[in-house]
Write a protein that holds these residues in place. Structure first.
Motif, PDB file in Angstrom:
ATOM      1  N   ALA A  61     -34.972  37.373  62.129  1.00 14.14           N
ATOM      2  CA  ALA A  61     -36.157  37.831  61.403  1.00 14.14           C
ATOM      3  C   ALA A  61     -36.004  39.290  60.994  1.00 14.14           C
ATOM      4  CB  ALA A  61     -37.408  37.673  62.263  1.00 14.14           C
ATOM      5  N   GLU A  62     -36.646  39.628  59.885  1.00  6.58           N
ATOM      6  CA  GLU A  62     -36.802  41.021  59.469  1.00  6.58           C
ATOM      7  C   GLU A  62     -38.280  41.265  59.197  1.00  6.58           C
ATOM      8  OE1 GLU A  62     -34.177  42.436  56.465  1.00  6.58           O
ATOM      9  OE2 GLU A  62     -32.379  41.608  57.426  1.00  6.58           O
ATOM     10  N   TYR A  63     -38.715  42.499  59.476  1.00  3.52           N
ATOM     11  CA  TYR A  63     -40.139  42.848  59.408  1.00  3.52           C
ATOM     12  C   TYR A  63     -40.285  44.179  58.681  1.00  3.52           C
ATOM     13  CZ  TYR A  63     -44.579  44.757  61.300  1.00  3.52           C
ATOM     14  OH  TYR A  63     -45.819  45.334  61.467  1.00  3.52           O
ATOM     15  N   GLY A  64     -41.323  44.291  57.875  1.00  2.00           N
ATOM     16  CA  GLY A  64     -41.576  45.555  57.210  1.00  2.00           C
ATOM     17  C   GLY A  64     -43.022  45.635  56.762  1.00  2.00           C
ATOM     18  N   MET A  65     -43.470  46.866  56.520  1.00  2.00           N
ATOM     19  CA  MET A  65     -44.828  47.099  56.038  1.00  2.00           C
ATOM     20  C   MET A  65     -44.765  47.739  54.665  1.00  2.00           C
ATOM     21  SD  MET A  65     -46.781  48.404  59.499  1.00  2.00           S
ATOM     22  CE  MET A  65     -48.408  48.278  58.761  1.00  2.00           C
ATOM     23  N   LEU A  66     -45.529  47.214  53.716  1.00  2.00           N
ATOM     24  CA  LEU A  66     -45.590  47.817  52.395  1.00  2.00           C
ATOM     25  C   LEU A  66     -46.278  49.183  52.478  1.00  2.00           C
ATOM     26  CD1 LEU A  66     -46.483  44.782  50.108  1.00  2.00           C
ATOM     27  CD2 LEU A  66     -44.246  45.665  50.758  1.00  2.00           C
ATOM     28  N   PRO A  67     -45.957  50.095  51.562  1.00  2.00           N
ATOM     29  CA  PRO A  67     -46.486  51.458  51.667  1.00  2.00           C
ATOM     30  C   PRO A  67     -48.002  51.552  51.805  1.00  2.00           C
ATOM     31  CG  PRO A  67     -44.726  51.393  50.059  1.00  2.00           C
ATOM     32  CD  PRO A  67     -44.960  49.974  50.479  1.00  2.00           C
ATOM     33  N   ARG A  68     -48.773  50.698  51.102  1.00  2.00           N
ATOM     34  CA  ARG A  68     -50.215  50.789  51.215  1.00  2.00           C
ATOM     35  C   ARG A  68     -50.803  49.647  52.036  1.00  2.00           C
ATOM     36  NH1 ARG A  68     -53.591  54.507  49.089  1.00  2.00           N
ATOM     37  NH2 ARG A  68     -54.807  53.680  50.819  1.00  2.00           N
ATOM     38  N   ALA A  69     -50.046  49.177  53.024  1.00  2.00           N
ATOM     39  CA  ALA A  69     -50.589  48.197  53.962  1.00  2.00           C
ATOM     40  C   ALA A  69     -51.640  48.836  54.863  1.00  2.00           C
ATOM     41  CB  ALA A  69     -49.471  47.604  54.817  1.00  2.00           C
ATOM     42  N   THR A  70     -51.619  50.166  54.952  1.00  2.00           N
ATOM     43  CA  THR A  70     -52.550  50.907  55.808  1.00  2.00           C
ATOM     44  C   THR A  70     -53.380  51.875  54.959  1.00  2.00           C
ATOM     45  OG1 THR A  70     -50.827  52.543  56.248  1.00  2.00           O
ATOM     46  CG2 THR A  70     -51.041  50.729  57.820  1.00  2.00           C
ATOM     47  N   GLY A  71     -54.267  52.590  55.614  1.00  2.00           N
ATOM     48  CA  GLY A  71     -55.196  53.474  54.917  1.00  2.00           C
ATOM     49  C   GLY A  71     -54.530  54.568  54.116  1.00  2.00           C
ATOM     50  N   ASP A  72     -53.467  55.124  54.648  1.00  2.00           N
ATOM     51  CA  ASP A  72     -52.701  56.151  53.927  1.00  2.00           C
ATOM     52  C   ASP A  72     -51.340  55.580  53.564  1.00  2.00           C
ATOM     53  OD1 ASP A  72     -54.678  58.183  54.246  1.00  2.00           O
ATOM     54  OD2 ASP A  72     -54.022  58.430  56.329  1.00  2.00           O
ATOM     55  N   GLY A 108     -26.914  23.338  63.288  1.00  2.00           N
ATOM     56  CA  GLY A 108     -25.578  23.426  62.712  1.00  2.00           C
ATOM     57  C   GLY A 108     -25.269  24.853  62.292  1.00  2.00           C
ATOM     58  N   GLU A 109     -24.106  25.053  61.724  1.00  2.00           N
ATOM     59  CA  GLU A 109     -23.650  26.411  61.397  1.00  2.00           C
ATOM     60  C   GLU A 109     -24.313  26.922  60.118  1.00  2.00           C
ATOM     61  OE1 GLU A 109     -19.596  27.476  61.909  1.00  2.00           O
ATOM     62  OE2 GLU A 109     -19.310  26.148  63.616  1.00  2.00           O
ATOM     63  N   LYS A 110     -25.582  27.210  60.255  1.00  2.00           N
ATOM     64  CA  LYS A 110     -26.399  27.758  59.174  1.00  2.00           C
ATOM     65  C   LYS A 110     -27.288  28.838  59.758  1.00  2.00           C
ATOM     66  CE  LYS A 110     -26.665  23.085  57.222  1.00  2.00           C
ATOM     67  NZ  LYS A 110     -26.031  22.452  58.396  1.00  2.00           N
ATOM     68  N   GLN A 111     -27.730  29.738  58.913  1.00  2.00           N
ATOM     69  CA  GLN A 111     -28.645  30.791  59.356  1.00  2.00           C
ATOM     70  C   GLN A 111     -29.916  30.753  58.528  1.00  2.00           C
ATOM     71  OE1 GLN A 111     -27.559  34.872  60.733  1.00  2.00           O
ATOM     72  NE2 GLN A 111     -28.468  35.547  58.805  1.00  2.00           N
ATOM     73  N   ILE A 112     -31.052  30.857  59.207  1.00  2.00           N
ATOM     74  CA  ILE A 112     -32.346  30.983  58.545  1.00  2.00           C
ATOM     75  C   ILE A 112     -32.908  32.355  58.880  1.00  2.00           C
ATOM     76  CG2 ILE A 112     -34.689  30.085  58.331  1.00  2.00           C
ATOM     77  CD1 ILE A 112     -33.586  27.350  59.182  1.00  2.00           C
ATOM     78  N   THR A 113     -33.235  33.117  57.856  1.00  2.00           N
ATOM     79  CA  THR A 113     -33.824  34.446  58.038  1.00  2.00           C
ATOM     80  C   THR A 113     -35.295  34.389  57.653  1.00  2.00           C
ATOM     81  OG1 THR A 113     -31.715  35.536  57.541  1.00  2.00           O
ATOM     82  CG2 THR A 113     -33.729  36.880  57.393  1.00  2.00           C
ATOM     83  N   ILE A 114     -36.147  34.808  58.573  1.00  2.00           N
ATOM     84  CA  ILE A 114     -37.578  34.876  58.324  1.00  2.00           C
ATOM     85  C   ILE A 114     -37.926  36.329  57.989  1.00  2.00           C
ATOM     86  CG2 ILE A 114     -39.880  34.345  59.191  1.00  2.00           C
ATOM     87  CD1 ILE A 114     -38.038  31.907  59.100  1.00  2.00           C
ATOM     88  N   ASP A 115     -38.332  36.568  56.751  1.00  2.00           N
ATOM     89  CA  ASP A 115     -38.768  37.901  56.341  1.00  2.00           C
ATOM     90  C   ASP A 115     -40.281  37.976  56.444  1.00  2.00           C
ATOM     91  OD1 ASP A 115     -36.404  39.511  55.292  1.00  2.00           O
ATOM     92  OD2 ASP A 115     -36.129  37.622  54.227  1.00  2.00           O
ATOM     93  N   CYS A 116     -40.771  38.964  57.173  1.00  2.00           N
ATOM     94  CA  CYS A 116     -42.206  39.134  57.387  1.00  2.00           C
ATOM     95  C   CYS A 116     -42.625  40.481  56.795  1.00  2.00           C
ATOM     96  CB  CYS A 116     -42.539  39.081  58.868  1.00  2.00           C
ATOM     97  SG  CYS A 116     -42.046  37.521  59.660  1.00  2.00           S
ATOM     98  N   ASP A 117     -43.312  40.428  55.666  1.00  2.00           N
ATOM     99  CA  ASP A 117     -43.725  41.641  54.963  1.00  2.00           C
ATOM    100  C   ASP A 117     -45.233  41.790  55.063  1.00  2.00           C
ATOM    101  OD1 ASP A 117     -41.191  42.674  53.666  1.00  2.00           O
ATOM    102  OD2 ASP A 117     -41.169  40.598  52.979  1.00  2.00           O
ATOM    103  N   VAL A 118     -45.663  42.876  55.688  1.00  2.00           N
ATOM    104  CA  VAL A 118     -47.087  43.121  55.889  1.00  2.00           C
ATOM    105  C   VAL A 118     -47.676  43.685  54.597  1.00  2.00           C
ATOM    106  CG1 VAL A 118     -48.827  44.345  57.239  1.00  2.00           C
ATOM    107  CG2 VAL A 118     -46.712  43.535  58.340  1.00  2.00           C
ATOM    108  N   ILE A 119     -48.574  42.926  53.994  1.00  2.00           N
ATOM    109  CA  ILE A 119     -49.239  43.347  52.768  1.00  2.00           C
ATOM    110  C   ILE A 119     -50.440  44.228  53.095  1.00  2.00           C
ATOM    111  CG2 ILE A 119     -50.488  42.522  50.724  1.00  2.00           C
ATOM    112  CD1 ILE A 119     -48.823  39.944  50.942  1.00  2.00           C
ATOM    113  N   GLN A 120     -51.142  43.842  54.165  1.00  2.00           N
ATOM    114  CA  GLN A 120     -52.333  44.580  54.579  1.00  2.00           C
ATOM    115  C   GLN A 120     -52.424  44.511  56.100  1.00  2.00           C
ATOM    116  OE1 GLN A 120     -56.126  44.459  52.208  1.00  2.00           O
ATOM    117  NE2 GLN A 120     -56.820  43.252  53.967  1.00  2.00           N
ATOM    118  N   ALA A 121     -52.644  45.656  56.739  1.00  2.00           N
ATOM    119  CA  ALA A 121     -52.638  45.716  58.200  1.00  2.00           C
ATOM    120  C   ALA A 121     -54.009  46.090  58.744  1.00  2.00           C
ATOM    121  CB  ALA A 121     -51.598  46.736  58.681  1.00  2.00           C
ATOM    122  N   ASP A 122     -54.465  45.307  59.704  1.00  2.00           N
ATOM    123  CA  ASP A 122     -55.696  45.624  60.431  1.00  2.00           C
ATOM    124  C   ASP A 122     -55.563  45.178  61.880  1.00  2.00           C
ATOM    125  OD1 ASP A 122     -58.336  46.540  60.838  1.00  2.00           O
ATOM    126  OD2 ASP A 122     -59.139  44.535  60.499  1.00  2.00           O
TER     127      ASP A 122
END
Length: 239
Positions: A61-72, A108-122
């Motif tokens: 998995a990869e995780y990230g927050m968009l720049p305006r997911a928070t108040g500032d 089997g020999e495969k990889q699944i990547t879960i990308d989790c992008d926070v659009i809005q955080a509370d």
């Protein structure tokens, strides 16, 4: 009274919007109240080098927050050239949580990547990401099954969901939003499977240490909450 007016055992409204992204093999926009996370599952026909020729696959998995997911506005981590410690810790947690319910040999020999992008955080972004990430993973595996690449019931062993619980104003409460999370005396995250197995518990006392009795109260809230989330996952996938 909680700032949101909810009861101590009352979660925020939770929803799953499947197939949010037309390009990903699996995708889900998950909402825990005002926390919104886009989860996408991407398939690669290869494994990390250290798993090559092992007969096993990998889920990460990869995780990230968009720049305006928070108040500032936050600066993008890419602008600094490295991920922060919090980001790395959360994405490792998401990966561990999802692998707990996957048979890597059946994948089997495969990889699944879960990308989790926070659009809005509370509050509760990691728990929303795990819970929505499972739906995206399910849809990716369903896509693979439709192409005779895997058998879904062999690869996916169980549901997994996560919820935050804490002690706020002296009371054990479930599903903390930002106002509660920022002022909680104790903050904890619970990751549980559909059958009730414990994958991970993260708990921190922000003020006075919490007791064993309080931990068990939080666990009881989490058990009820994750069962509610699993029921919502089942409804979302039609099963």
């Amino acid at each position: 009274m909680r700032p949101s007016g909810r009861q101590t055992n009352q979660m925020r409204k939770v929803s799953f919007e499947r197939n949010f992204s037309k390009h990903a093999e699996g995708s889900c926009l998950v909402k825990f109240g005002d926390t919104h996370v886009l989860c996408t599952a991407s398939l690669e026909e290869k494994t990390p080098p250290w798993l090559r020729n092992s007969g096993k696959g990998w889920v990460t998995a990869e995780y990230g927050m968009l720049p305006r997911a928070t108040g500032d506005r936050m600066k993008r981590e890419a602008a600094s050239g490295k991920q922060g410690g919090r980001t790395q810790e959360i994405q490792r947690l998401i990966g561990r949580s999802l692998r707990a319910v996957i048979d890597l040999e059946a994948l089997g020999e495969k990889q699944i990547t879960i990308d989790c992008d926070v659009i809005q955080a509370d509050g509760g972004t990691r728990t929303a990401a795990i819970t929505g990430g499972w739906v995206a993973l399910y849809d990716c595996l369903k896509w693979m099954e439709g192409r005779s690449m895997v058998k879904l019931d062999k690869v996916l062993k169980d549901h997994v969901a996560a919820i935050s619980c804490g002690i706020f104003a002296g009371q054990p409460v479930i599903d903390l939003d930002y106002l509660e999370d920022s002022a909680a005396e104790t903050d904890a995250n619970f990751v549980l499977t559909g059958s009730g197995g414990i994958v991970e518990i993260q708990g921190t006392a922000e003020g006075a240490p919490f007791s064993q009795e309080e931990l068990l109260q939080l666990l009881a809230l989490a058990q009820a909450g994750t069962q509610e989330l699993v029921a919502l996952q089942k409804a979302a996938i039609g099963g």
